[in-house]
Structures are given as structure tokens and as C-alpha cells.
Design an enzyme around this catalytic site. Structure first.
Site, PDB file in Angstrom:
ATOM      1  CB  SER A 171      78.854 -21.403 -14.042  1.00  0.00           C
ATOM      2  OG  SER A 171      79.281 -21.303 -12.704  1.00  0.00           O
ATOM      3  CG  ASN A 172      77.948 -17.557 -10.639  1.00  0.00           C
ATOM      4  OD1 ASN A 172      78.981 -17.378 -10.015  1.00  0.00           O
ATOM      5  ND2 ASN A 172      77.036 -18.432 -10.252  1.00  0.00           N
ATOM      6  NE  ARG A 173      82.944 -11.570 -14.296  1.00  0.00           N
ATOM      7  CZ  ARG A 173      82.965 -10.338 -13.785  1.00  0.00           C
ATOM      8  NH1 ARG A 173      81.870  -9.625 -13.748  1.00  0.00           N
ATOM      9  NH2 ARG A 173      84.080  -9.826 -13.320  1.00  0.00           N
TER      10      ARG A 173
END
Ligand code: CTP
Ligand code: CA
Length: 228
Positions: free
Chosen positions: A33-35
């Protein structure tokens, strides 16, 4: 006196917002995923509602409370987000693609937890491209006004100009996520608004709700209210 045209400038409009970072499962317990916090997308949904729109929020996992007064659809992966956005697009007047959609997903779906391999050093993951939701829908749009976002860490304006053209957008909200107080996770943002209709404008560092208002104000100046 309530003047719907000025107090509720998006009255009668259907706004479809995506938010949050998609998760691409590697196995039953792990994901890529990502932030992204989802805050910018949720702010867009809230402001659209305050401006009188009927809002659908397609949200990847976030830690945020579910906003009131809108249709809420929870998704996990880029593929699920694509499916929901495609289903709603024909009924949409304004698409706001604020989600941080994974560009890649694992090439294989693994149904069992990946085990540590004692015999071989390292682990190579094979990834494959996801569908670019924004590009796909913007290129098949009818009367929809399409707003994209761009997260950049370098060459903001040049990269953003390319995305605006390549994805056939009406408006691109670009932010330099390498700057403190800008973009991912925080409560503030600074964006450059690019469109085919006007020269780029850069906002001050502002709360995400104020940024969302500026985005819709710009879209309204481009005549979204008279498009349909
Ligand atoms: N986007 C999308 N589907 C994807 C990837 C991105 O709809 N599979 C959308 C995002 O929601 C955003 C816009 O495309 O509105 C730009 O995303 P960004 O990550 O900045 O750009 P990319 O086109 O993915 O290019 P890159 O990550 O290489 O900069
Ligand atoms: Ca991307």
C-alpha cells in the site's frame, strides 16, 4: 434568504469521490500500500456535500470516521475501486479521483501465507500493472467533469502538465509530497491547480478543507454547473 445558486453551488450535481490508499494483497495477511491517509479525499467529499451535491465516496481503508450524509462504499484493492467507479460513472457529474491507487499489484494471488524460505536468500515479488482508473474513465467521459490528483516528489509542474494531457482531465490538483506540510497524511496541503482552461495557480499551505473549497471553486469557474 437562501439563494441555491450561491449558497449551494453544487445543488443537483452528483459528485463521485475516491479516497485513501488501495491495498494489494500479497497473501492472506500481507499487502502493498502507500502512506495516503484519505484526508484530502474525505475533505473533497465533505465540501461537495456542503456545497449541495449528492456525494458518493468510494473509499479504500482509512483511519477516518465515515462522513455523514453521503453514500459510502468501502473497497480494498485498485480492482475493486475500478469496479465501483465504473458502475457509478454514468450517473456522475463530477469525478474526483483523490485516491492513491496502487500502480502495481502482485502478479499472482496466493491463498496461503508465504513461508520463509530457509534455503534461498531474499524474496522476489512479481508485480503487474493495475488499470489506471482515472485515465480509463476520463477517456470515455460524456459530460462528466473529471478532476485528478498528482503526487510528485520532483519536477511538479512538468510532470503534472503531462498527466493533465495524458489523462484528458478538466482539472489536476498537483502536490509536491516531499515538502513538509504538503500532501500525504497531514491536515494541510499546498496544491497547484492545472487545467486546459487557465494558467496554473498555486495555493498557499492551507487546511485540506480550504484546499477542497478552492478546487470546487475553480471547477465552478470552469462552468461545471452549466455543463449538464
Ligand atoms: N490513478 C488511478 N488509477 C491508477 C493510478 C492512479 O486512477 N491505477 C489516479 C490517481 O487517483 C490520481 C492520478 O491518477 O488522481 C494520478 O496519480 P499519480 O500516482 O500521481 O500518477 P500516475 O499516473 O500513477 O503516475 P506516477 O505514479 O508514475 O507518477
Ligand atoms: Ca501512481
Amino acid at each position: 434568504v437562501i439563494d441555491a445558486a450561491t449558497d449551494l453551488p453544487l445543488h443537483g450535481k452528483k459528485v463521485l469521490v475516491t479516497a485513501g490508499g488501495t491495498r494489494e494483497m500479497l497473501d492472506p495477511v500481507r499487502y502493498i500500500s502507500n502512506r495516503s491517509s484519505g484526508k484530502m479525499g474525505y475533505a473533497m467529499a465533505q465540501v461537495a456535500r456542503e456545497m449541495g451535491a449528492t456525494v458518493t465516496l468510494v473509499s479504500a481503508q482509512t483511519a477516518l470516521p465515515r462522513p455523514q450524509g453521503i453514500q459510502y462504499i468501502q473497497v480494498t484493492s485498485a480492482a475493486e475501486m475500478l469496479k465501483q467507479v465504473e458502475q457509478a460513472f454514468a450517473q456522475t457529474d463530477i469525478l474526483v479521483m483523490a485516491a492513491a491507487v496502487s500502480d502495481y499489484r502482485p502478479a499472482q494471488v496466493v491463498t496461503q501465507k508465504i513461508k520463509k524460505q530457509a534455503a534461498e536468500p531474499g524474496l522476489t515479488l512479481h508485480l503487474t500493472e493495475t488499470t489506471d482508473i482515472l485515465k480509463k474513465l476520463a477517456t470515455q467521459k460524456q459530460n462528466q467533469y473529471v478532476i485528478g490528483f498528482a503526487a510528485e516528489t520532483q519536477n511538479l509542474l512538468a510532470n503534472a502538465e503531462k498527466k493533465l494531457a495524458a489523462k484528458k482531465l478538466d482539472l489536476l490538483v498537483a502536490n509536491d509530497v516531499s515538502k513538509p506540510g504538503v500532501g500525504f497524511n497531514g491536515d494541510t496541503n499546498q496544491v497547484t491547480l492545472l487545467s486546459p482552461y487557465a494558467t496554473p495557480v498555486t495555493t498557499a499551505v492551507l487546511p485540506k478543507l480550504a484546499i477542497a473549497k478552492a478546487v470546487f471553486k475553480t471547477a465552478l469557474e470552469h462552468g461545471i454547473a452549466s455543463k449538464n
